[in-house]
Design an enzyme around this catalytic site. Structure first.
Site, PDB file in Angstrom:
ATOM      1  N   GLU A  97      -1.692 -35.548   8.403  1.00 36.85           N
ATOM      2  CA  GLU A  97      -2.059 -34.182   8.769  1.00 36.85           C
ATOM      3  C   GLU A  97      -2.611 -33.388   7.586  1.00 36.85           C
ATOM      4  O   GLU A  97      -2.874 -32.186   7.723  1.00 36.85           O
ATOM      5  CB  GLU A  97      -0.836 -33.449   9.334  1.00 36.85           C
ATOM      6  CG  GLU A  97      -0.244 -34.053  10.583  1.00 36.85           C
ATOM      7  CD  GLU A  97      -1.050 -33.744  11.838  1.00 36.85           C
ATOM      8  OE1 GLU A  97      -2.246 -33.394  11.716  1.00 36.85           O
ATOM      9  OE2 GLU A  97      -0.481 -33.844  12.935  1.00 36.85           O
ATOM     10  N   HIS A 143       2.272 -30.700  20.874  1.00 43.64           N
ATOM     11  CA  HIS A 143       2.406 -31.240  19.525  1.00 43.64           C
ATOM     12  C   HIS A 143       3.578 -30.607  18.765  1.00 43.64           C
ATOM     13  O   HIS A 143       4.585 -31.258  18.534  1.00 43.64           O
ATOM     14  CB  HIS A 143       1.089 -31.023  18.768  1.00 43.64           C
ATOM     15  CG  HIS A 143       1.013 -31.712  17.458  1.00 43.64           C
ATOM     16  ND1 HIS A 143      -0.184 -32.096  16.894  1.00 43.64           N
ATOM     17  CD2 HIS A 143       1.962 -32.089  16.566  1.00 43.64           C
ATOM     18  CE1 HIS A 143       0.032 -32.671  15.725  1.00 43.64           C
ATOM     19  NE2 HIS A 143       1.350 -32.688  15.505  1.00 43.64           N
ATOM     20  N   HIS A 186       7.985 -30.479  14.463  1.00 46.15           N
ATOM     21  CA  HIS A 186       7.973 -30.824  15.877  1.00 46.15           C
ATOM     22  C   HIS A 186       9.272 -30.319  16.512  1.00 46.15           C
ATOM     23  O   HIS A 186       9.938 -31.044  17.254  1.00 46.15           O
ATOM     24  CB  HIS A 186       7.848 -32.340  16.071  1.00 46.15           C
ATOM     25  CG  HIS A 186       6.545 -32.904  15.615  1.00 46.15           C
ATOM     26  ND1 HIS A 186       6.269 -34.256  15.642  1.00 46.15           N
ATOM     27  CD2 HIS A 186       5.429 -32.316  15.128  1.00 46.15           C
ATOM     28  CE1 HIS A 186       5.044 -34.480  15.186  1.00 46.15           C
ATOM     29  NE2 HIS A 186       4.521 -33.309  14.856  1.00 46.15           N
ATOM     30  N   HIS A 204       4.815 -27.766   8.823  1.00 43.24           N
ATOM     31  CA  HIS A 204       4.491 -28.233  10.178  1.00 43.24           C
ATOM     32  C   HIS A 204       5.672 -29.032  10.708  1.00 43.24           C
ATOM     33  O   HIS A 204       6.128 -29.978  10.065  1.00 43.24           O
ATOM     34  CB  HIS A 204       3.241 -29.110  10.149  1.00 43.24           C
ATOM     35  CG  HIS A 204       3.029 -29.902  11.401  1.00 43.24           C
ATOM     36  ND1 HIS A 204       3.136 -29.361  12.666  1.00 43.24           N
ATOM     37  CD2 HIS A 204       2.730 -31.220  11.585  1.00 43.24           C
ATOM     38  CE1 HIS A 204       2.898 -30.305  13.574  1.00 43.24           C
ATOM     39  NE2 HIS A 204       2.656 -31.440  12.936  1.00 43.24           N
TER      40      HIS A 204
END
Length: 215
Positions: A74, A154, A94, A92
């Site tokens: 990413e 996502h 999840h 980032h």
């Protein structure tokens, strides 16, 4: 700050992300920028198993300049964020509730005034395959004027001037998503109006002054 110190920060906040259940397995990634260098978490390594030496350093074009590990897949998304604003750190994850909202909604409305700390309504970036230029572009667009974004089907991403700031924004984003999801289970959540949000901003800049008690 030496780059090694920044890589140590990645390890610290990577462990915290796992401890708080914001990521599972090898999902999620973090980065922190110093001038034209970006320290980022490596590909394929669980965030609670990081060591500073495992965290590679890339330039703003994505070229590996330090370390032996491959950067997170990413990384292009992180670099796109750095190229379009003044962010110095990206987180980032999840996380469960963030991903639920990102899978079912087009945005996270301001159901609590703390949403203002993220810039207000949190947009959901259009879906694209992870690690692609398309996802990086979608995230950059949805993040404009905000400190947080959700990515369809996502997860979520937050930014900050420091890794600590970006991480706290991630915690707040997950809390707001959880409140919203749980509220939907009870009824229809009340969304704060622009006027109500303006009143919060006004109060923040002009807090009440309480008189001091005499004697």
């Amino acid at each position: 700050m030496p780059l090694m110190s920044l890589r140590e920060q990645l390890c610290e906040y990577g462990r915290r992300a796992v401890e708080l259940g914001l990521v599972i397995g090898t999902s999620g990634n973090l980065s922190v920028r110093q001038e034209d260098r970006v320290a980022v978490t490596p590909s394929g390594v669980a965030l609670d198993r990081l060591t500073p030496e495992l965290c590679p350093v890339v330039d703003l074009a994505g070229n590996l300049v330090e370390g032996e590990s491959q950067p997170s897949s990413e990384t292009p998304m992180h670099l796109a964020v750095y190229a379009s604003g003044d962010a110095r750190a990206v987180v980032h994850t999840h996380s469960v509730f963030g991903t639920v909202v990102a899978t079912t909604m087009t945005e996270l409305p301001p159901i609590h005034y703390n949403a203002l700390l993220l810039g207000g309504t949190v947009r959901v970036a259009e879906y694209a395959t992870y690690g692609t230029p398309e996802l990086a572009a979608n995230v950059r667009a949805a993040l404009e004027g905000r400190r947080a974004v959700l990515m369809a089907n996502h997860g979520g991403m937050t930014i900050g001037a420091t890794l600590e700031e970006a991480f706290e924004a991630t915690r707040l984003l997950e809390w707001l998503c959880e409140v919203y999801v749980r509220a939907l289970g009870v009824g229809t959540p009340n969304v704060l109006t622009p006027e109500q949000l303006d009143a919060v901003v006004e109060r923040a800049f002009n807090p009440p002054v309480f008189p001091r008690r005499a004697g």
